[in-house]
Write a protein that holds these residues in place. Structure first.
Motif, mmCIF file in Angstrom:
data_model
loop_
_atom_site.group_PDB
_atom_site.id
_atom_site.type_symbol
_atom_site.label_atom_id
_atom_site.label_comp_id
_atom_site.label_asym_id
_atom_site.label_seq_id
_atom_site.Cartn_x
_atom_site.Cartn_y
_atom_site.Cartn_z
ATOM 1 N N TRP A 59 -1.649 0.000 14.970
ATOM 2 C CA TRP A 59 -2.521 1.164 15.091
ATOM 3 C C TRP A 59 -3.985 0.741 15.035
ATOM 4 N N SER B 274 2.457 -0.664 5.561
ATOM 5 C CA SER B 274 1.463 0.388 5.327
ATOM 6 C C SER B 274 0.053 -0.166 5.185
ATOM 7 N N CYS B 275 -0.071 -1.369 4.608
ATOM 8 C CA CYS B 275 -1.396 -1.947 4.413
ATOM 9 C C CYS B 275 -2.062 -2.271 5.741
ATOM 10 N N ASN C 31 1.113 9.765 8.140
ATOM 11 C CA ASN C 31 -0.070 10.070 8.948
ATOM 12 C C ASN C 31 -0.852 8.812 9.332
ATOM 13 N N ASP C 32 -0.665 7.723 8.578
ATOM 14 C CA ASP C 32 -1.331 6.471 8.915
ATOM 15 C C ASP C 32 -0.792 5.877 10.217
ATOM 16 N N PHE C 33 0.333 6.407 10.677
ATOM 17 C CA PHE C 33 0.961 5.873 11.885
ATOM 18 C C PHE C 33 0.877 6.876 13.037
ATOM 19 N N CYS D 179 0.833 -1.206 0.000
ATOM 20 C CA CYS D 179 0.000 0.000 0.000
ATOM 21 C C CYS D 179 0.869 1.258 0.000
ATOM 22 N N TYR E 118 2.658 4.578 1.085
ATOM 23 C CA TYR E 118 3.114 5.006 2.404
ATOM 24 C C TYR E 118 2.664 6.425 2.701
ATOM 25 N N ASP E 119 2.123 6.619 3.902
ATOM 26 C CA ASP E 119 1.757 7.942 4.410
ATOM 27 C C ASP E 119 2.030 7.930 5.908
ATOM 28 N N ARG F 262 -0.864 -1.313 8.812
ATOM 29 C CA ARG F 262 -0.587 -0.264 9.797
ATOM 30 C C ARG F 262 0.043 -0.836 11.072
ATOM 31 N N SER G 14 -8.314 2.280 15.702
ATOM 32 C CA SER G 14 -9.176 3.463 15.604
ATOM 33 C C SER G 14 -9.415 4.056 16.983
#
Length: 303
Positions: A289, A257-258, A154-156, A149, A151-152, A260, A291
């Motif tokens: 990670w 990334s997929c 912010n996803d972490f 996926c 990479y960002d 997290r 929600s």
């Protein structure tokens, strides 16, 4: 594992240098064989990827193009052609004068899930005299695909569950080897997050993501980060009352990334005003990670 052949090669070259003052170059002079470069090959499937190439090799060049059919065989395949992947051509051509080419495969990104490990077996249709008997099934190769996926960083950020072998072996005041932690972007360092009270109360750590190469999604932990004081974890003081941490030099730390998550191999150690006192060990940790809703429902379990 990759270092072993390199070391053996280097030793071989050194031995050859001591037995002869003249450089001798040998090249393959045998028959012409066609084969896959590897019996099993692994590829990432990226969101905007045009295709990935499964490598094919020849032992001798030819003065004209050589074209061979490529087929998918059922035995050993669990990926479905047309659903998980698509061959861009059912033939492959080694250009005149060259020794290599590739079978172009389009991975169907949207149809793969982050946990898939799907594979299929390719076979080169070549004349019998082109098959090298030295290598069994050299004209077949298992191709395994993994979804990668985008990479960002912010996803972490946000809430995460930290599961730690350090906490299992050195719990300190923790009642359990898992912690509910909050992460946020570092205000000045690019691609870096702060994990608030990561392992022990009152002590934050930072992690930096190396997301430029999807094949090597590594994580770095800057050296000499303070994880805790010695007294509350060890029960005594051997150095300057700081337990320090950094990446283990023996194992890679990486992120996904997929799904997290981050796998962090941590080296914990003690120093006294910069002088080494001792290493507590190398510890496996995973940070996953979740929600805000999951964190809220799980909060009572961590209090």
């Amino acid at each position: 594992m990759k270092r072993i052949p390199i070391i053996l090669l280097a030793l071989g070259l050194m031995m050859a240098a001591t037995t002869s003052c003249e450089q001798q170059y040998t090249t393959y002079q045998g028959p012409d064989y066609i084969m896959f470069a590897e019996a099993e090959q692994y590829y990432l499937v990226l969101e905007d990827q045009e295709y990935f190439g499964v490598k094919v090799s020849a032992t001798q060049p030819a003065d004209k193009d050589r074209t061979f059919a490529v087929e998918v065989i059922d035995n050993g395949s669990n990926a479905i052609e047309g659903v998980h992947y698509r061959l861009l051509s059912n033939t492959v051509t080694i250009p005149a004068g060259e020794l290599a080419t590739e079978v172009k495969v389009k991975g169907l990104y949207e149809n793969l899930t982050p946990t898939d490990s799907l594979g299929f077996v390719l076979r080169l249709v070549v004349p019998e005299q082109k098959k090298w008997d030295l290598y069994e099934n050299s004209t077949e190769s298992k191709v395994v695909m993994y979804k990668s996926c985008p990479y960002d960083v912010n996803d972490f950020t946000g809430w995460a569950i930290l599961s730690s072998m350090l906490l299992r072996d050195y719990p300190g005041e923790n009642a359990y080897y898992q912690r509910l932690v909050k992460t946020e972007l570092h205000p000045t360092k690019e691609n870096t997050i702060i994990i608030r009270e990561a392992f022990y109360d009152g002590y934050d750590v930072t992690l930096t993501f190396k997301g430029d190469d999807p094949e090597f999604p590594l994580v770095e932990m800057e050296a000499d980060q303070v994880l805790s004081d010695e007294a509350s974890v060890l029960g005594w003081v051997l150095g300057d009352n700081h337990i320090l941490g950094t990446n283990s030099p023996y194992y890679d730390s990486y992120f996904n990334s997929c799904q997290r998550f981050v796998v962090l191999w941590l080296q914990a150690y003690v120093e006294d005003l910069g002088e080494p006192v001792g290493t507590m060990g190398h510890f496996y940790n995973i940070i996953e990670w979740i929600s805000d809703e999951e964190a809220e429902s799980m909060r009572p379990d961590f209090q």
